[in-house]
Design an enzyme around this catalytic site. Structure first.
Site, short mmCIF file in Angstrom:
data_model
loop_
_atom_site.label_atom_id
_atom_site.label_comp_id
_atom_site.label_asym_id
_atom_site.label_seq_id
_atom_site.Cartn_x
_atom_site.Cartn_y
_atom_site.Cartn_z
N TYR A 86 0.87 -1.18 0.00
CA TYR A 86 0.00 0.00 0.00
C TYR A 86 0.90 1.23 0.00
O TYR A 86 2.01 1.19 0.54
CB TYR A 86 -0.85 0.05 1.27
N ARG A 89 2.46 2.69 3.66
CA ARG A 89 3.09 1.86 4.68
C ARG A 89 3.87 0.71 4.07
O ARG A 89 3.55 0.24 2.98
CB ARG A 89 2.05 1.33 5.67
N CYS A 98 10.54 -17.05 15.31
CA CYS A 98 9.49 -16.76 16.30
C CYS A 98 9.75 -17.60 17.55
O CYS A 98 10.33 -18.68 17.45
CB CYS A 98 8.11 -17.14 15.76
N CYS A 102 3.19 -21.22 15.10
CA CYS A 102 1.75 -21.48 15.05
C CYS A 102 1.49 -22.45 13.90
O CYS A 102 2.01 -22.26 12.79
CB CYS A 102 1.01 -20.17 14.82
N ASP A 305 -7.18 -11.52 3.58
CA ASP A 305 -6.06 -11.10 2.73
C ASP A 305 -6.29 -11.77 1.38
O ASP A 305 -6.24 -13.01 1.28
CB ASP A 305 -4.72 -11.55 3.33
S1 SF4 Z 1 1.72 -16.62 12.98
FE1 SF4 Z 1 2.99 -17.55 14.61
S2 SF4 Z 1 4.60 -18.68 13.50
FE2 SF4 Z 1 3.66 -17.25 12.03
S3 SF4 Z 1 4.93 -15.41 12.07
FE3 SF4 Z 1 3.29 -15.11 13.57
S4 SF4 Z 1 4.13 -15.86 15.56
FE4 SF4 Z 1 5.43 -16.65 13.90
#
Ligand code: SF4
Length: 342
Positions: A86, A89, A98, A102, A305
């Protein structure tokens, strides 16, 4: 113990055995922090926290519509680490690591120990130079990966450099750290998130009210008291928060902790995640039910998205139809009313 292997999952009592999971681990990283491990009820086979973080063989099934880069980051990446989708930004993806991984992650092909890694000093220089050269960039969004895995020293370095760019007014962090590793959020970290003349926003990613342990609540309070503005980010996930009670409780928990509900994402078409997805019609019904149940302050925006990098669309069902001065408006109970001002 920070769980990163299938063996550690077994040792922690999170899976009975690792059969089949090594094939999952070879494709997608595993990460469960002690704070998250402590929240998982080992006696509940449908535990919503476990479902988000403990790998299953369901991830080996990919469907024809799933994509390696579901939201099309690569199509909008002019230099390494920048996504400029965009005009006003950019995303700055300084790190692709991380503290947790997830199971539904939309960037699962890019994050993790085998992912895109951390920007090298020269890549970071080029990314900052890109931001400095584009005066239309008002907001820089640090995401990844999770930017709060960086040390306060590294974060401060980035913030100091952004502080020198006059047209950047807002810096926003997207992170799961306050919930999954709350003790990381200390005074040094909070100072590092701020920069002279800029406003810092932080989007806290959480999907179930049980993620808000006492330590997580305390970390969030330290951030707000330290001058960081908080908004929420959640994903609508089958088996985690796909009922109105849980969703209402999650949104109210955000508000009670001074986090303004912001985005509720429809799950992206990431590989091996079809077991988390419901239909958009089901999601819209849930969002409509939320409207009648909780304060306007606690309402998120339901977002898709658009695959291919076309950006976000608000997909909350429209409550108004008609035109030419005569509309039909649906209230929170589904009852229709005409609206035809003179
Ligand atoms: S959704 Fe979870 S695994 Fe994916 S970038 Fe975000 S924190 Fe990391």
């Amino acid at each position: 113990m920070h769980i990163k292997t299938t063996k550690a999952l077994v040792a922690a009592g999170l899976v009975a055995d690792a059969a089949g999971l090594d094939a999952v681990a070879a494709k997608y990283a595993i990460g469960i922090t002690p704070a998250i491990s402590a929240l998982i009820d080992r006696d509940d086979p449908t535990d919503p926290i476990a479902r988000q973080f403990v790998p299953t063989t369901a991830e080996l099934k990919t469907t024809a519509d799933e994509r390696v880069d579901p939201i099309g980051d690569l199509a909008h990446s002019p230099v390494e680490g920048i996504v400029h989708r965009y005009p006003d930004r950019v995303l700055l993806k300084a790190v692709h690591v991380c503290p947790v991984y997830c199971r539904f992650c939309f960037r699962r092909e890019m994050v993790g120990p085998q992912g895109l890694g951390t920007l090298t000093p020269s890549e970071l220089d080029a990314a900052i130079a890109y931001i400095a050269a584009h005066s239309e960039i008002w907001e820089v969004i640090l995401t990844g990966g999770d930017p709060l895995v960086l040390s306060p020293r590294r974060l401060r370095e980035i913030m100091v450099r952004l502080a020198d760019i006059a047209h950047v007014m807002i810096v926003r962090f997207h992170t799961r750290v306050p919930v999954v590793e709350p003790d990381r959020v200390d005074a040094a970290m909070i100072e590092a998130l701020k920069a002279s003349g800029k406003t810092t926003y932080l989007a806290v990613h959480a999907n179930h009210p049980r993620e808000f342990s006492d330590s997580a609540r305390a970390a969030v309070a330290r951030l707000v008291d330290g001058g960081v503005v908080l908004v929420s980010q959640s994903v609508l996930l089958k088996g985690v928060n796909d009922d109105v009670e849980t969703l209402a409780s999650l949104m109210k928990t955000f508000v009670e902790n001074r986090i303004k509900p912001y985005y509720l994402h429809h799950p992206d078409l990431a590989p091996g995640t079809s077991h988390f997805r419901m239909s958009i019609a089901e999601g819209q019904a849930l969002v409509r039910a939320l409207r009648g149940r909780i304060s306007g302050l606690a309402q998120p925006t339901y977002i898709l998205d658009i695959p291919g990098g076309h950006g976000k669309a608000d997909i909350g069902a429209s409550t108004i139809t008609g035109g030419d001065g005569c509309f039909t408006v649906r209230d929170w109970q589904g009852i229709e009313h005409s609206y035809a001002p003179d």
